[in-house]
Design a protein around this motif. Structure first.
Motif, PDB file in Angstrom:
ATOM      1  N   VAL A 143     -26.263  -9.111  -3.722  1.00 26.01           N
ATOM      2  CA  VAL A 143     -25.063  -8.215  -3.354  1.00 26.01           C
ATOM      3  C   VAL A 143     -24.327  -9.202  -2.240  1.00 26.01           C
ATOM      4  N   TYR A 144     -22.787  -8.721  -2.221  1.00 27.39           N
ATOM      5  CA  TYR A 144     -21.952  -9.371  -1.157  1.00 27.39           C
ATOM      6  C   TYR A 144     -20.973  -8.451  -0.602  1.00 27.39           C
ATOM      7  N   LEU A 145     -20.445  -9.088   0.565  1.00 26.66           N
ATOM      8  CA  LEU A 145     -19.188  -8.454   1.079  1.00 26.66           C
ATOM      9  C   LEU A 145     -18.331  -9.316   1.319  1.00 26.66           C
ATOM     10  N   CYS A 146     -17.130  -9.014   1.232  1.00 23.42           N
ATOM     11  CA  CYS A 146     -16.041  -9.751   1.287  1.00 23.42           C
ATOM     12  C   CYS A 146     -14.797  -9.232   2.218  1.00 23.42           C
ATOM     13  N   TYR A 147     -13.831 -10.106   2.680  1.00 23.33           N
ATOM     14  CA  TYR A 147     -12.766  -9.681   3.444  1.00 23.33           C
ATOM     15  C   TYR A 147     -11.523 -10.634   3.288  1.00 23.33           C
ATOM     16  N   ASP A 148     -10.346 -10.185   2.920  1.00 28.62           N
ATOM     17  CA  ASP A 148      -9.106 -10.740   2.322  1.00 28.62           C
ATOM     18  C   ASP A 148      -8.718 -11.426   3.546  1.00 28.62           C
ATOM     19  N   LEU A 149      -8.279 -12.849   3.629  1.00 30.64           N
ATOM     20  CA  LEU A 149      -7.646 -13.406   4.608  1.00 30.64           C
ATOM     21  C   LEU A 149      -6.050 -12.990   4.490  1.00 30.64           C
ATOM     22  N   LYS A 150      -5.413 -12.847   3.893  1.00 29.74           N
ATOM     23  CA  LYS A 150      -3.901 -12.324   3.651  1.00 29.74           C
ATOM     24  C   LYS A 150      -3.622 -11.065   3.922  1.00 29.74           C
ATOM     25  N   ASP A 151      -3.031 -10.814   5.042  1.00 27.95           N
ATOM     26  CA  ASP A 151      -2.934  -9.439   5.795  1.00 27.95           C
ATOM     27  C   ASP A 151      -1.637  -8.862   5.097  1.00 27.95           C
ATOM     28  N   ASP A 152      -1.002  -9.725   4.173  1.00 29.10           N
ATOM     29  CA  ASP A 152       0.082  -9.037   3.687  1.00 29.10           C
ATOM     30  C   ASP A 152      -0.037  -8.185   2.593  1.00 29.10           C
ATOM     31  N   PRO A 153       0.236  -6.824   2.609  1.00 25.30           N
ATOM     32  CA  PRO A 153      -0.313  -5.815   1.634  1.00 25.30           C
ATOM     33  C   PRO A 153      -0.014  -5.918   0.344  1.00 25.30           C
ATOM     34  N   TYR A 154       1.140  -6.781   0.121  1.00 29.33           N
ATOM     35  CA  TYR A 154       1.621  -7.043  -1.250  1.00 29.33           C
ATOM     36  C   TYR A 154       2.230  -5.802  -2.026  1.00 29.33           C
ATOM     37  N   GLU A 155       3.596  -5.707  -2.235  1.00 34.56           N
ATOM     38  CA  GLU A 155       3.877  -4.688  -2.843  1.00 34.56           C
ATOM     39  C   GLU A 155       5.004  -5.375  -3.962  1.00 34.56           C
ATOM     40  N   TYR A 156       4.986  -4.747  -5.367  1.00 35.07           N
ATOM     41  CA  TYR A 156       5.889  -5.170  -6.410  1.00 35.07           C
ATOM     42  C   TYR A 156       6.536  -4.202  -6.886  1.00 35.07           C
ATOM     43  N   ASN A 157       7.945  -4.073  -6.679  1.00 33.79           N
ATOM     44  CA  ASN A 157       8.587  -2.679  -6.949  1.00 33.79           C
ATOM     45  C   ASN A 157       9.830  -3.304  -8.214  1.00 33.79           C
ATOM     46  N   TRP A 158       9.802  -2.312  -9.141  1.00 39.86           N
ATOM     47  CA  TRP A 158      10.776  -2.550 -10.030  1.00 39.86           C
ATOM     48  C   TRP A 158      11.470  -1.185 -10.602  1.00 39.86           C
ATOM     49  N   THR A 159      12.613  -1.147 -10.908  1.00 36.69           N
ATOM     50  CA  THR A 159      13.360  -0.015 -11.260  1.00 36.69           C
ATOM     51  C   THR A 159      14.345  -0.169 -12.595  1.00 36.69           C
ATOM     52  N   GLN A 160      14.239   0.456 -13.417  1.00 37.27           N
ATOM     53  CA  GLN A 160      14.983   0.459 -14.632  1.00 37.27           C
ATOM     54  C   GLN A 160      15.908   1.831 -14.692  1.00 37.27           C
ATOM     55  N   ARG A 161      17.199   1.516 -14.811  1.00 40.24           N
ATOM     56  CA  ARG A 161      17.963   2.672 -14.902  1.00 40.24           C
ATOM     57  C   ARG A 161      18.841   2.896 -16.060  1.00 40.24           C
ATOM     58  N   TYR A 162      18.828   4.005 -16.712  1.00 37.92           N
ATOM     59  CA  TYR A 162      19.539   4.353 -17.859  1.00 37.92           C
ATOM     60  C   TYR A 162      20.751   5.044 -17.775  1.00 37.92           C
ATOM     61  N   SER A 163      21.578   4.898 -18.599  1.00 40.16           N
ATOM     62  CA  SER A 163      22.831   5.208 -18.626  1.00 40.16           C
ATOM     63  C   SER A 163      23.156   6.865 -18.416  1.00 40.16           C
ATOM     64  N   HIS A 164      22.225   7.666 -19.253  1.00 40.91           N
ATOM     65  CA  HIS A 164      22.262   8.816 -19.314  1.00 40.91           C
ATOM     66  C   HIS A 164      21.165   9.720 -18.256  1.00 40.91           C
ATOM     67  N   GLU A 165      20.289   9.019 -17.850  1.00 45.71           N
ATOM     68  CA  GLU A 165      19.116   9.494 -17.181  1.00 45.71           C
ATOM     69  C   GLU A 165      18.841   8.798 -15.821  1.00 45.71           C
ATOM     70  N   PRO A 166      17.824   9.420 -14.885  1.00 46.04           N
ATOM     71  CA  PRO A 166      17.363   8.775 -13.858  1.00 46.04           C
ATOM     72  C   PRO A 166      16.639   7.597 -14.218  1.00 46.04           C
ATOM     73  N   SER A 167      15.944   6.890 -13.171  1.00 43.26           N
ATOM     74  CA  SER A 167      15.444   5.736 -13.355  1.00 43.26           C
ATOM     75  C   SER A 167      13.999   5.719 -13.729  1.00 43.26           C
ATOM     76  N   LEU A 168      13.330   4.740 -14.021  1.00 42.61           N
ATOM     77  CA  LEU A 168      11.887   4.449 -14.453  1.00 42.61           C
ATOM     78  C   LEU A 168      11.489   3.440 -13.349  1.00 42.61           C
ATOM     79  N   THR A 169      10.387   3.830 -12.405  1.00 42.30           N
ATOM     80  CA  THR A 169      10.056   2.935 -11.328  1.00 42.30           C
ATOM     81  C   THR A 169       8.460   2.721 -11.478  1.00 42.30           C
ATOM     82  N   LEU A 170       8.312   1.286 -11.070  1.00 44.47           N
ATOM     83  CA  LEU A 170       7.054   0.735 -11.114  1.00 44.47           C
ATOM     84  C   LEU A 170       6.663   0.220  -9.718  1.00 44.47           C
ATOM     85  N   HIS A 171       5.628   0.687  -9.310  1.00 44.92           N
ATOM     86  CA  HIS A 171       5.123   0.306  -7.772  1.00 44.92           C
ATOM     87  C   HIS A 171       3.612  -0.220  -7.665  1.00 44.92           C
TER      88      HIS A 171
END
Length: 256
Positions: A143-171
């Motif tokens: 068994v093991y226990l670990c803890y990340d040293l990088k405190d950055d929560p890390y977020e990747y966001n992407w948005t695709q907008r279409y001409s006739h409709e609202p957007s598609l979003t990835l988080h």
């Protein structure tokens, strides 16, 4: 005369009794010292350093592997004295990495973080191989226990907008910063000095979070080229940390 003779005999018997008691006490004391000087046979112990590469991912079909690393200091000890083979217990502490690569709908995000870890208990069973049994094979689980040293929560966001409709979003983001899990594998020792360790590590807590959202619907360009998009998209792709590890190690203490 008879009375004096009796007294002398009594004194002589008392003196003999005292001499015998003292001599017996000295024998018992000497024997005790000899017993205490007898040392118990030692346990077979192994101290080692190990390091190598990893393939990290999150346990979900949308996540792919990325490359990582691991370095550790370890200790093993046999359960029985003066036994080189058989059941062993051990522990490790070191530096490792966790990460994943996400690919979906043409989008890709990559995340890696350094982590400190401790494996407080590992059970292995050592088997000797070869004519002189200088090659060891050790299946192990722990068994093991670990803890990340990088405190950055890390977020990747992407948005695709279409001409006739609202957007598609990835988080996309990291889950829990700490984790607990298990590892299993097999370690090979060559010439009782150098080792090759192959293992799989599986975390229990959520490590990666991914959410798709959108309200894109069907629209028409012309009769032959209707465009279809999904309506009311709401998908969550979460994953737990998983890794394939290959390490090379070296024994630090001398062979017996």
């Amino acid at each position: 005369m008879k009375r004096d003779m009796k007294q002398r005999i009594m004194f002589l018997m008392l003196a003999m009794f005292l001499v015998g008691t003292v001599a017996n006490a000295q024998i018992v004391t000497s024997h005790s010292k000899l017993v205490t000087k007898v040392k118990k046979p030692p346990f077979e112990k192994t101290f080692y350093l190990a390091g190598g590469g990893k393939l990290n991912t999150a346990e979900n079909k949308y996540y792919k592997f990325n490359f990582g690393y691991e370095a550790a200091f370890g200790y093993e000890q046999n359960f029985k004295r003066e036994h080189q083979f058989g059941s062993q217990w051990g522990m490790e502490v070191g530096l490792t990495s966790r990460g994943w690569k996400y690919e979906q709908m043409g989008q890709e995000s990559n995340f890696t973080t350094p982590s400190v870890f401790i494996s407080p208990f590992t059970y292995s069973y050592r088997v000797g191989s070869g004519r002189d049994k200088k090659t060891w094979i050790e299946p192990h689980v722990g068994v093991y226990l670990c803890y990340d040293l990088k405190d950055d929560p890390y977020e990747y966001n992407w948005t695709q907008r279409y001409s006739h409709e609202p957007s598609l979003t990835l988080h996309n983001s990291r889950g829990e910063r700490g984790d607990v899990g298990f590892n299993l594998g097999v370690r090979f020792w060559f010439a009782r000095r150098v080792s090759l360790d192959l293992a799989y590590q599986q975390g229990i807590l959520t490590f990666a979070n991914c959410k798709w959202e959108g309200t894109v619907t069907r629209y028409s360009g012309d009769a032959l080229m209707d465009s279809w998009q999904y309506n009311g998209i709401h998908e969550t792709h979460d994953g737990r940390s998983g890794s394939i590890v290959m390490r090379i190690g070296v024994k630090l203490n001398k062979n017996k």
